[in-house]
Motif scaffolding. Structure first.
Motif, PDB file in Angstrom:
ATOM      1  N   SER A   1       0.834  -1.198   0.000  1.00 23.33           N
ATOM      2  CA  SER A   1       0.000   0.000   0.000  1.00 23.33           C
ATOM      3  C   SER A   1       0.872   1.254   0.000  1.00 23.33           C
ATOM      4  O   SER A   1       1.918   1.293   0.644  1.00 23.33           O
ATOM      5  N   LEU A   2       0.402   2.257  -0.725  1.00 21.54           N
ATOM      6  CA  LEU A   2       1.079   3.544  -0.785  1.00 21.54           C
ATOM      7  C   LEU A   2       0.105   4.641  -0.384  1.00 21.54           C
ATOM      8  O   LEU A   2      -1.061   4.601  -0.757  1.00 21.54           O
ATOM      9  N   ASP A   3       0.595   5.602   0.381  1.00 29.61           N
ATOM     10  CA  ASP A   3      -0.217   6.759   0.733  1.00 29.61           C
ATOM     11  C   ASP A   3       0.507   8.000   0.221  1.00 29.61           C
ATOM     12  O   ASP A   3       1.422   8.509   0.860  1.00 29.61           O
ATOM     13  N   HIS A   4       0.089   8.488  -0.950  1.00 27.58           N
ATOM     14  CA  HIS A   4       0.732   9.639  -1.567  1.00 27.58           C
ATOM     15  C   HIS A   4      -0.156  10.880  -1.534  1.00 27.58           C
ATOM     16  O   HIS A   4       0.030  11.798  -2.332  1.00 27.58           O
ATOM     17  N   ALA A   5      -1.095  10.892  -0.600  1.00 28.85           N
ATOM     18  CA  ALA A   5      -1.992  12.040  -0.482  1.00 28.85           C
ATOM     19  C   ALA A   5      -1.216  13.333  -0.269  1.00 28.85           C
ATOM     20  O   ALA A   5      -1.530  14.372  -0.858  1.00 28.85           O
ATOM     21  N   GLU A   6      -0.171  13.284   0.540  1.00 32.06           N
ATOM     22  CA  GLU A   6       0.598  14.499   0.833  1.00 32.06           C
ATOM     23  C   GLU A   6       1.370  14.961  -0.405  1.00 32.06           C
ATOM     24  O   GLU A   6       1.574  16.161  -0.596  1.00 32.06           O
ATOM     25  N   PHE A   7       1.784  14.009  -1.247  1.00 35.30           N
ATOM     26  CA  PHE A   7       2.464  14.412  -2.481  1.00 35.30           C
ATOM     27  C   PHE A   7       1.534  15.245  -3.362  1.00 35.30           C
ATOM     28  O   PHE A   7       1.930  16.283  -3.902  1.00 35.30           O
ATOM     29  N   PHE A   8       0.296  14.794  -3.528  1.00 33.58           N
ATOM     30  CA  PHE A   8      -0.636  15.519  -4.384  1.00 33.58           C
ATOM     31  C   PHE A   8      -0.972  16.890  -3.790  1.00 33.58           C
ATOM     32  O   PHE A   8      -1.200  17.857  -4.521  1.00 33.58           O
ATOM     33  N   GLU A   9      -0.971  16.972  -2.484  1.00 29.95           N
ATOM     34  CA  GLU A   9      -1.152  18.274  -1.827  1.00 29.95           C
ATOM     35  C   GLU A   9       0.022  19.196  -2.164  1.00 29.95           C
ATOM     36  O   GLU A   9      -0.165  20.388  -2.441  1.00 29.95           O
ATOM     37  N   CYS A  10       1.234  18.641  -2.155  1.00 31.29           N
ATOM     38  CA  CYS A  10       2.424  19.423  -2.515  1.00 31.29           C
ATOM     39  C   CYS A  10       2.375  19.855  -3.975  1.00 31.29           C
ATOM     40  O   CYS A  10       2.736  20.994  -4.311  1.00 31.29           O
ATOM     41  N   PHE A  11       1.937  18.960  -4.842  1.00 31.43           N
ATOM     42  CA  PHE A  11       1.829  19.263  -6.274  1.00 31.43           C
ATOM     43  C   PHE A  11       0.890  20.454  -6.476  1.00 31.43           C
ATOM     44  O   PHE A  11       1.196  21.391  -7.222  1.00 31.43           O
TER      45      PHE A  11
ATOM     46  N   PHE B   1      -4.976  12.430 -12.529  1.00 28.33           N
ATOM     47  CA  PHE B   1      -4.492  13.409 -11.557  1.00 28.33           C
ATOM     48  C   PHE B   1      -3.969  14.670 -12.240  1.00 28.33           C
ATOM     49  O   PHE B   1      -4.203  15.779 -11.758  1.00 28.33           O
ATOM     50  N   LEU B   2      -3.284  14.528 -13.384  1.00 32.31           N
ATOM     51  CA  LEU B   2      -2.773  15.715 -14.059  1.00 32.31           C
ATOM     52  C   LEU B   2      -3.902  16.596 -14.585  1.00 32.31           C
ATOM     53  O   LEU B   2      -3.888  17.818 -14.390  1.00 32.31           O
ATOM     54  N   TYR B   3      -4.880  15.987 -15.240  1.00 34.74           N
ATOM     55  CA  TYR B   3      -5.958  16.794 -15.802  1.00 34.74           C
ATOM     56  C   TYR B   3      -6.768  17.463 -14.694  1.00 34.74           C
ATOM     57  O   TYR B   3      -7.220  18.604 -14.851  1.00 34.74           O
ATOM     58  N   TYR B   4      -6.944  16.781 -13.587  1.00 30.64           N
ATOM     59  CA  TYR B   4      -7.677  17.363 -12.459  1.00 30.64           C
ATOM     60  C   TYR B   4      -7.039  18.678 -12.025  1.00 30.64           C
ATOM     61  O   TYR B   4      -7.723  19.705 -11.890  1.00 30.64           O
ATOM     62  N   TYR B   5      -5.721  18.671 -11.826  1.00 28.30           N
ATOM     63  CA  TYR B   5      -5.050  19.879 -11.354  1.00 28.30           C
ATOM     64  C   TYR B   5      -4.885  20.921 -12.450  1.00 28.30           C
ATOM     65  O   TYR B   5      -4.975  22.132 -12.185  1.00 28.30           O
ATOM     66  N   ILE B   6      -4.645  20.488 -13.673  1.00 33.06           N
ATOM     67  CA  ILE B   6      -4.540  21.440 -14.784  1.00 33.06           C
ATOM     68  C   ILE B   6      -5.861  22.180 -14.965  1.00 33.06           C
ATOM     69  O   ILE B   6      -5.890  23.399 -15.150  1.00 33.06           O
ATOM     70  N   ARG B   7      -6.950  21.446 -14.903  1.00 35.56           N
ATOM     71  CA  ARG B   7      -8.278  22.055 -15.073  1.00 35.56           C
ATOM     72  C   ARG B   7      -8.588  23.010 -13.925  1.00 35.56           C
ATOM     73  O   ARG B   7      -9.059  24.129 -14.133  1.00 35.56           O
TER      74      ARG B   7
ATOM     75  N   GLN C   1      -8.778  27.567  -4.061  1.00 38.07           N
ATOM     76  CA  GLN C   1      -7.718  26.647  -3.656  1.00 38.07           C
ATOM     77  C   GLN C   1      -7.701  25.432  -4.580  1.00 38.07           C
ATOM     78  O   GLN C   1      -8.739  24.811  -4.811  1.00 38.07           O
ATOM     79  N   LEU C   2      -6.511  25.093  -5.071  1.00 37.89           N
ATOM     80  CA  LEU C   2      -6.407  23.955  -5.995  1.00 37.89           C
ATOM     81  C   LEU C   2      -6.571  22.628  -5.278  1.00 37.89           C
ATOM     82  O   LEU C   2      -6.919  21.634  -5.904  1.00 37.89           O
ATOM     83  N   TYR C   3      -6.294  22.600  -3.976  1.00 41.75           N
ATOM     84  CA  TYR C   3      -6.390  21.345  -3.243  1.00 41.75           C
ATOM     85  C   TYR C   3      -7.466  21.482  -2.171  1.00 41.75           C
ATOM     86  O   TYR C   3      -7.194  21.939  -1.059  1.00 41.75           O
ATOM     87  N   PRO C   4      -8.689  21.109  -2.482  1.00 44.63           N
ATOM     88  CA  PRO C   4      -9.752  21.190  -1.477  1.00 44.63           C
ATOM     89  C   PRO C   4      -9.555  20.094  -0.441  1.00 44.63           C
ATOM     90  O   PRO C   4      -8.740  19.187  -0.623  1.00 44.63           O
ATOM     91  N   ASP C   5     -10.294  20.163   0.644  1.00 52.14           N
ATOM     92  CA  ASP C   5     -10.213  19.115   1.657  1.00 52.14           C
ATOM     93  C   ASP C   5     -10.917  17.865   1.117  1.00 52.14           C
ATOM     94  O   ASP C   5     -12.147  17.822   1.044  1.00 52.14           O
ATOM     95  N   PRO C   6     -10.152  16.828   0.726  1.00 56.54           N
ATOM     96  CA  PRO C   6     -10.775  15.643   0.129  1.00 56.54           C
ATOM     97  C   PRO C   6     -11.297  14.648   1.149  1.00 56.54           C
ATOM     98  O   PRO C   6     -11.897  13.641   0.781  1.00 56.54           O
TER      99      PRO C   6
END
Length: 217
Positions: free
Chosen positions: A99-109, A173-179, A188-193
């Motif tokens: 298992s991987l938890d990369h939630a914090e990475f996407f927040e950084c992105f 993930f890329l299109y989500y943030y680009i859009r 805010q680009l990173y809402p509370d998910p």
């Protein structure tokens, strides 16, 4: 000035100019005039504007990742003469054996895009073969394949399936943030998910488990 300081001077000048005029209209001559340097200095460090844009992103992301993660979690490319290989671009954050938890990475992105949103909004609109958008796709497609291999952990999945999953989730993930970056109404680009913070890798893990179960029936 050392090389990094000169590159930062050039990149800051470019970003500043993009606040005054459209990115497409900013020329190398504009950049060197603002820095007080010459064209030879620019081309010593950057092949063209596309390379400069990519360097700015990698530098920005590297700084944010190094502030959020221990060095042991950071992922780098193999060192080359290209200075961007000095900056981390991804992480490996395990939450279990498979298992991987990369939630914090996407927040950084998202934080990187948010910090220079006007600049990245313009940069990510470009869709040429050497654009930032296509660079990110290539970079994170390989990173996603690596994540899938970690989740598989010696279990079998066809190469075609791995390629499909990697492309699907990279594009997601890329299109989500680009859009979101391009939408004026979004503050805010990173809402509370909430419970979906790790949706990319939770979904990957779930799909792989289901594929393994179907294969074993």
């Amino acid at each position: 000035m050392n090389a990094l300081n000169t590159m930062l001077l050039i990149s800051d000048a470019f970003v500043s100019l993009c606040e005054e005029m459209p990115l497409r209209k900013v020329s190398i001559s504009d950049i060197v005039a603002k820095t007080g340097k010459n064209r030879k200095t620019f081309y010593y460090h950057f092949e063209n504007k596309d390379k400069l844009i990519i360097w700015i992103f990698r530098y920005d992301l590297g700084q944010v990742l190094q502030n959020h993660f221990p060095e042991s979690a950071l992922l780098y490319e193999e060192p080359t003469a290209d200075s961007i290989t000095r900056f981390p671009y991804y992480v490996t954050q395990k939450s279990g054996v498979r298992s991987l938890d990369h939630a914090e990475f996407f927040e950084c992105f998202a934080e990187v895009l948010q910090n220079r949103r006007s600049f990245y909004r313009q940069a990510l609109v470009e869709n040429g073969p050497y654009s930032l958008r296509n660079y990110l796709y290539t970079l994170y497609l390989e990173a996603m394949k690596r994540d899938i291999d970690i989740i598989l952990s010696n279990r079998y999945l066809s190469r075609e399936s791995i390629d499909f999953l990697a492309e699907f989730y990279t594009c997601a993930f890329l299109y989500y943030y680009i859009r979101r970056c391009d939408q004026n109404g979004i503050a805010q680009l990173y809402p509370d998910p909430g419970p979906f913070a790790n949706i990319i890798h939770d979904s990957l893990e779930s799909e792989i488990k289901e594929a393994q179960m179907r294969r074993n029936l």
